[in-house]
Design a protein around this motif. Structure first.
Motif, PDB file in Angstrom:
ATOM      1  N   SER A 229       0.831  -1.209   0.000  1.00 52.37           N
ATOM      2  CA  SER A 229       0.000   0.000   0.000  1.00 52.37           C
ATOM      3  C   SER A 229       0.865   1.258   0.000  1.00 52.37           C
ATOM      4  O   SER A 229       0.588   2.220  -0.716  1.00 52.37           O
ATOM      5  CB  SER A 229      -0.918   0.051   1.231  1.00 52.37           C
ATOM      6  OG  SER A 229      -1.597  -1.144   1.382  1.00 52.37           O
ATOM      7  N   GLU A 232       2.473   1.656  -3.395  1.00 47.13           N
ATOM      8  CA  GLU A 232       1.458   2.039  -4.369  1.00 47.13           C
ATOM      9  C   GLU A 232       1.161   3.530  -4.270  1.00 47.13           C
ATOM     10  O   GLU A 232       1.112   4.256  -5.260  1.00 47.13           O
ATOM     11  CB  GLU A 232       0.162   1.267  -4.104  1.00 47.13           C
ATOM     12  CG  GLU A 232      -0.235   0.331  -5.214  1.00 47.13           C
ATOM     13  CD  GLU A 232      -1.358  -0.600  -4.758  1.00 47.13           C
ATOM     14  OE1 GLU A 232      -1.746  -1.451  -5.551  1.00 47.13           O
ATOM     15  OE2 GLU A 232      -1.847  -0.450  -3.614  1.00 47.13           O
ATOM     16  N   LYS A 233       0.972   3.967  -3.026  1.00 47.63           N
ATOM     17  CA  LYS A 233       0.684   5.368  -2.779  1.00 47.63           C
ATOM     18  C   LYS A 233       1.834   6.234  -3.295  1.00 47.63           C
ATOM     19  O   LYS A 233       1.629   7.244  -3.971  1.00 47.63           O
ATOM     20  CB  LYS A 233       0.539   5.574  -1.262  1.00 47.63           C
ATOM     21  CG  LYS A 233      -0.517   6.571  -0.886  1.00 47.63           C
ATOM     22  CD  LYS A 233      -0.724   6.546   0.616  1.00 47.63           C
ATOM     23  CE  LYS A 233      -1.346   7.838   1.064  1.00 47.63           C
ATOM     24  NZ  LYS A 233      -1.317   8.002   2.521  1.00 47.63           N
ATOM     25  N   HIS A 234       3.035   5.783  -2.987  1.00 42.95           N
ATOM     26  CA  HIS A 234       4.247   6.502  -3.395  1.00 42.95           C
ATOM     27  C   HIS A 234       4.309   6.620  -4.916  1.00 42.95           C
ATOM     28  O   HIS A 234       4.646   7.674  -5.459  1.00 42.95           O
ATOM     29  CB  HIS A 234       5.467   5.747  -2.873  1.00 42.95           C
ATOM     30  CG  HIS A 234       6.775   6.368  -3.242  1.00 42.95           C
ATOM     31  ND1 HIS A 234       7.160   7.611  -2.796  1.00 42.95           N
ATOM     32  CD2 HIS A 234       7.791   5.931  -4.021  1.00 42.95           C
ATOM     33  CE1 HIS A 234       8.352   7.900  -3.283  1.00 42.95           C
ATOM     34  NE2 HIS A 234       8.752   6.901  -4.028  1.00 42.95           N
ATOM     35  N   GLN A 235       3.942   5.539  -5.599  1.00 44.45           N
ATOM     36  CA  GLN A 235       4.048   5.495  -7.053  1.00 44.45           C
ATOM     37  C   GLN A 235       2.929   6.265  -7.746  1.00 44.45           C
ATOM     38  O   GLN A 235       3.152   7.004  -8.678  1.00 44.45           O
ATOM     39  CB  GLN A 235       4.001   4.025  -7.494  1.00 44.45           C
ATOM     40  CG  GLN A 235       4.276   3.815  -8.962  1.00 44.45           C
ATOM     41  CD  GLN A 235       5.772   3.611  -9.183  1.00 44.45           C
ATOM     42  OE1 GLN A 235       6.585   3.906  -8.317  1.00 44.45           O
ATOM     43  NE2 GLN A 235       6.129   3.129 -10.352  1.00 44.45           N
ATOM     44  N   PHE A 236       1.698   6.091  -7.246  1.00 41.62           N
ATOM     45  CA  PHE A 236       0.555   6.559  -8.029  1.00 41.62           C
ATOM     46  C   PHE A 236      -0.175   7.761  -7.437  1.00 41.62           C
ATOM     47  O   PHE A 236      -0.914   8.428  -8.129  1.00 41.62           O
ATOM     48  CB  PHE A 236      -0.446   5.421  -8.228  1.00 41.62           C
ATOM     49  CG  PHE A 236       0.161   4.226  -8.902  1.00 41.62           C
ATOM     50  CD1 PHE A 236       0.654   4.320 -10.197  1.00 41.62           C
ATOM     51  CD2 PHE A 236       0.263   3.007  -8.242  1.00 41.62           C
ATOM     52  CE1 PHE A 236       1.227   3.225 -10.829  1.00 41.62           C
ATOM     53  CE2 PHE A 236       0.832   1.907  -8.863  1.00 41.62           C
ATOM     54  CZ  PHE A 236       1.315   2.021 -10.160  1.00 41.62           C
ATOM     55  N   GLN A 237      -0.019   8.022  -6.134  1.00 42.37           N
ATOM     56  CA  GLN A 237      -0.768   9.133  -5.547  1.00 42.37           C
ATOM     57  C   GLN A 237       0.142  10.273  -5.122  1.00 42.37           C
ATOM     58  O   GLN A 237       0.314  11.247  -5.823  1.00 42.37           O
ATOM     59  CB  GLN A 237      -1.632   8.649  -4.387  1.00 42.37           C
ATOM     60  CG  GLN A 237      -2.747   7.724  -4.869  1.00 42.37           C
ATOM     61  CD  GLN A 237      -3.366   6.973  -3.711  1.00 42.37           C
ATOM     62  OE1 GLN A 237      -3.462   7.489  -2.614  1.00 42.37           O
ATOM     63  NE2 GLN A 237      -3.773   5.746  -3.954  1.00 42.37           N
ATOM     64  N   GLU A 238       0.767  10.110  -3.967  1.00 46.05           N
ATOM     65  CA  GLU A 238       1.670  11.185  -3.554  1.00 46.05           C
ATOM     66  C   GLU A 238       2.994  10.586  -3.134  1.00 46.05           C
ATOM     67  O   GLU A 238       3.040   9.531  -2.521  1.00 46.05           O
ATOM     68  CB  GLU A 238       1.048  11.982  -2.401  1.00 46.05           C
ATOM     69  CG  GLU A 238       0.531  11.075  -1.305  1.00 46.05           C
ATOM     70  CD  GLU A 238       0.058  11.823  -0.075  1.00 46.05           C
ATOM     71  OE1 GLU A 238       0.688  12.815   0.279  1.00 46.05           O
ATOM     72  OE2 GLU A 238      -0.922  11.383   0.528  1.00 46.05           O
ATOM     73  N   LYS A 239       4.061  11.292  -3.452  1.00 49.73           N
ATOM     74  CA  LYS A 239       5.396  10.844  -3.067  1.00 49.73           C
ATOM     75  C   LYS A 239       5.484  10.783  -1.553  1.00 49.73           C
ATOM     76  O   LYS A 239       5.084  11.705  -0.858  1.00 49.73           O
ATOM     77  CB  LYS A 239       6.443  11.824  -3.610  1.00 49.73           C
ATOM     78  CG  LYS A 239       6.601  11.748  -5.116  1.00 49.73           C
ATOM     79  CD  LYS A 239       7.585  10.642  -5.524  1.00 49.73           C
ATOM     80  CE  LYS A 239       7.575  10.374  -7.010  1.00 49.73           C
ATOM     81  NZ  LYS A 239       7.268   8.998  -7.387  1.00 49.73           N
ATOM     82  N   GLN A 240       6.010   9.670  -1.061  1.00 52.82           N
ATOM     83  CA  GLN A 240       6.219   9.534   0.373  1.00 52.82           C
ATOM     84  C   GLN A 240       7.595  10.112   0.714  1.00 52.82           C
ATOM     85  O   GLN A 240       8.407  10.384  -0.173  1.00 52.82           O
ATOM     86  CB  GLN A 240       6.149   8.064   0.767  1.00 52.82           C
ATOM     87  CG  GLN A 240       4.842   7.381   0.397  1.00 52.82           C
ATOM     88  CD  GLN A 240       3.663   7.930   1.188  1.00 52.82           C
ATOM     89  OE1 GLN A 240       3.652   7.861   2.406  1.00 52.82           O
ATOM     90  NE2 GLN A 240       2.702   8.501   0.493  1.00 52.82           N
TER      91      GLN A 240
END
Ligand SMILES: [Zn+2]
Length: 328
Positions: A229, A232-240
């Motif tokens: 998760s 995924e977030k890092h790749q598709f939503q917001e950079k972590q």
């Protein structure tokens, strides 16, 4: 956060602490001097006299008389200073900086050049905070491990009883922690726990985590589900936070719990491969725990992942009866 970044950060904190202690001391001292100016004068005299004493000492025997005169003068000054301080209800201590750690005066390093205990503790605290594990480990560690919870009766289709098996696992895991820094004989530097739920896999992983955290190692715990998760977030939503992402590859030990509970798709497969592969290249170690059997792993993950798992991971089988339903 990378280990070197963390260490730099700790050093900077020490400098800040020292600076703060010195600034506070100065303020306090100035306040005292304001109320008793004679104290400031005496302190100045003591400093100058101290220099003269050192000079006389360096000059050797010929200065013997001068030296004893200077020293008696010094004693008088110190007595006067003490009297003045006492009148204020203070002591010499009140003129000195107050350090958090008096042993190293907030330097983190002792005069011997060794790291202070407070530095070691700081490393450990930070490692704990980063691990996602801080709470659990007080309960789950090698010391609280109870071998007697495991049956000593032969288990169907296994050569040993669950208790014997656990004994071997315990030894293997303690060895893993104890020899963590050893670089020899590491053809399988990583561990893979497999077996049904409730057989102590997570508990054992936590024991290892605590053992390593207490040695100042950076340990990160993530379930496969959380990890995917996050990526995924890092790749598709917001950079972590880039440090967090980097840490997944560089931390001393990554514990990847419950492999197989994440969604399976090409993204998951490629992310897992990258993680396993990068950690292998970085020389960092990984502990994977899963309910899947080796055969199921092979069906579920692509060859690139499986070949690395079989090559570099020591597969450890947990078997027995589900412990969660047994009275403690
Ligand atoms: Zn210290």
């Amino acid at each position: 956060m990378k280990r070197s970044t963390m260490i730099r950060d700790i050093k900077m904190n020490y400098e800040k602490k020292r600076l703060r202690a010195h600034r506070k001391q100065e303020e306090k001292r100035n306040a005292i001097y304001d109320s008793v100016p004679e104290l400031e004068e005496i302190n100045g005299q003591i400093t100058r006299l101290g220099l003269s004493v050192s000079r006389a000492l360096l000059a050797g025997k010929s200065q013997q008389q001068v030296l004893s005169r200077l020293q008696s003068e010094m004693n008088q000054l110190k007595e006067r200073k003490q009297t003045l301080l006492q009148e204020l209800g203070l002591s010499e201590q009140d003129l000195q900086p107050e350090y958090d750690c008096s042993d190293c005066q907030d330097r983190g390093i002792l005069e011997s050049g060794k790291h202070c205990h407070c530095y070691q503790q700081e490393l450990i605290n930070r490692a704990y905070a980063m691990s996602n594990l801080s709470g659990i480990l007080e309960k789950e560690n090698f010391r609280n491990f109870r071998l007697d919870l495991f049956s000593d009766k032969a288990f169907p289709e296994e050569k040993s009883s669950p208790r014997e098996n656990m004994m071997h696992i315990l030894q293997r895991c303690e060895g893993f922690v104890f020899n963590f820094d050893a670089t020899t004989n590491l053809d399988k530097p990583n561990l893979l726990f497999y077996g049904a739920t409730g057989l102590g896999k997570t508990f054992m992983a936590n024991c290892i985590a605590k053992g390593l955290l207490d040695r100042g190692k950076i340990v990160i715990y993530q379930t496969a589900y959380q990890l995917i998760s996050l990526l995924e977030k890092h790749q598709f939503q917001e950079k972590q936070d880039p440090q967090t992402i980097r840490l997944l590859s560089t931390c001393d030990l990554l514990i990847l719990d419950d492999l197989g509970t994440e969604l399976t798709n090409s993204f998951t497969n490629s992310q897992l491969f990258q993680l396993v592969n990068t950690r292998h290249l970085e020389g960092t170690r990984t502990l994977i725990s899963t309910n899947l059997t080796p055969k199921e792993l092979m069906l579920r993950y692509d060859d690139r992942i499986c070949s690395r798992l079989f090559a570099y991971y020591d597969f450890i089988k947990f078997f027995g009866n589900d412990l969660r339903w047994q009275p403690k």
